[in-house]
Design a protein around this motif. Sequence first.
Motif, short mmCIF file in Angstrom:
data_model
loop_
_atom_site.label_atom_id
_atom_site.label_comp_id
_atom_site.label_asym_id
_atom_site.label_seq_id
_atom_site.Cartn_x
_atom_site.Cartn_y
_atom_site.Cartn_z
N LYS A 250 0.85 -1.25 0.17
CA LYS A 250 0.11 -0.09 -0.01
C LYS A 250 0.84 1.36 -0.08
N SER B 107 -8.21 -5.33 8.39
CA SER B 107 -9.18 -4.39 8.33
C SER B 107 -9.13 -3.25 7.42
N LYS B 108 -10.32 -2.81 6.81
CA LYS B 108 -10.05 -1.76 5.92
C LYS B 108 -9.52 -0.51 6.61
N LYS B 109 -9.79 -0.24 8.07
CA LYS B 109 -9.47 0.83 8.70
C LYS B 109 -7.87 0.74 8.96
N TYR B 110 -7.50 -0.35 9.19
CA TYR B 110 -5.96 -0.55 9.21
C TYR B 110 -5.27 -0.21 8.13
N GLU B 111 -5.74 -0.65 6.85
CA GLU B 111 -5.11 -0.31 5.60
C GLU B 111 -5.24 1.21 5.24
N ASN B 112 -6.25 1.83 5.65
CA ASN B 112 -6.53 3.20 5.25
C ASN B 112 -5.41 3.96 6.03
N ARG B 113 -5.11 3.58 7.51
CA ARG B 113 -4.01 4.34 8.17
C ARG B 113 -2.65 4.19 7.33
N HIS C 269 -2.57 4.07 4.06
CA HIS C 269 -2.40 5.05 3.04
C HIS C 269 -2.20 6.28 3.25
N LYS C 270 -2.55 6.68 4.51
CA LYS C 270 -2.31 8.02 4.91
C LYS C 270 -1.01 8.12 5.24
N TYR D 37 0.93 8.93 2.02
CA TYR D 37 1.24 10.27 1.77
C TYR D 37 1.97 11.03 2.54
#
Length: 254
Positions: A19, A169-175, A177-178, A181
Amino acid sequence: MRKLILVLIDGMGDHVSHKMGYLKALESANMGEKFTLLSELPSLSRPLYETILTGKTPIESGIINNQINRMSKEESIFSLAKKANLKTAAVAYHWVHELYNGSFNIEEDIEVEDLEKNINYGRFYWEDSYPDSHLFSLTNKLIKDKNPDFLLLHTMNIDDAGHRYGGLSKKYENRVHKLNYYFSHYVPMWQEAGYEIVITSDHGMDEKGNHGGDSKLEREVPLWILGDISKDYKEKKIDQKDIKKICCDILGVS
């Protein structure tokens, strides 16, 4: 002598390293190398901070669980850099202060500026949910104001999301991605300021939001070495215990 930023991402397993698109782009452009490491055991935070910063396994260091609250008895990157008259800094969870500067007082030690300590310039936090975005901003200001030779940036939001929602989890992956950035924004600035950059994680996270054991999700972690120095490590096998030596070689301290 070269300056170094070591980024320690708490709780990021190698299974989500794909990611990190910006870091992958650097690798594809021959501007960085990625490795997959197996964390030492137990795969817990405080013991593995010690492994990464001193090169000792938890069994060797005696820091074998998160509740052992004492200063490290080992030579760390911080102590060796200090002996070489280099300036050290950290933007990190308060356990790092406890390991390398001593007991932590939330009223007094949130900011440290003391050339007698192993960590000369520190900005410390104690809430796992303290935003990673703030940590990167604090790091950038510390670099501009103090120009440290060695700086540790330690982020907690991925670990926090993993414990809350699980490592798949999706929320783990979202972190993740952040964080990708933030790297794309700050890494070019740090390199322009003359810093070499090493990025790694202490441990991973299983599907239920736990770590400490011997599963692949809990133990496999990424390591990135960025810039021209990465070519020195291409094709080499690296263990988690080797990170201290890599950092000391970059800094020119023995």
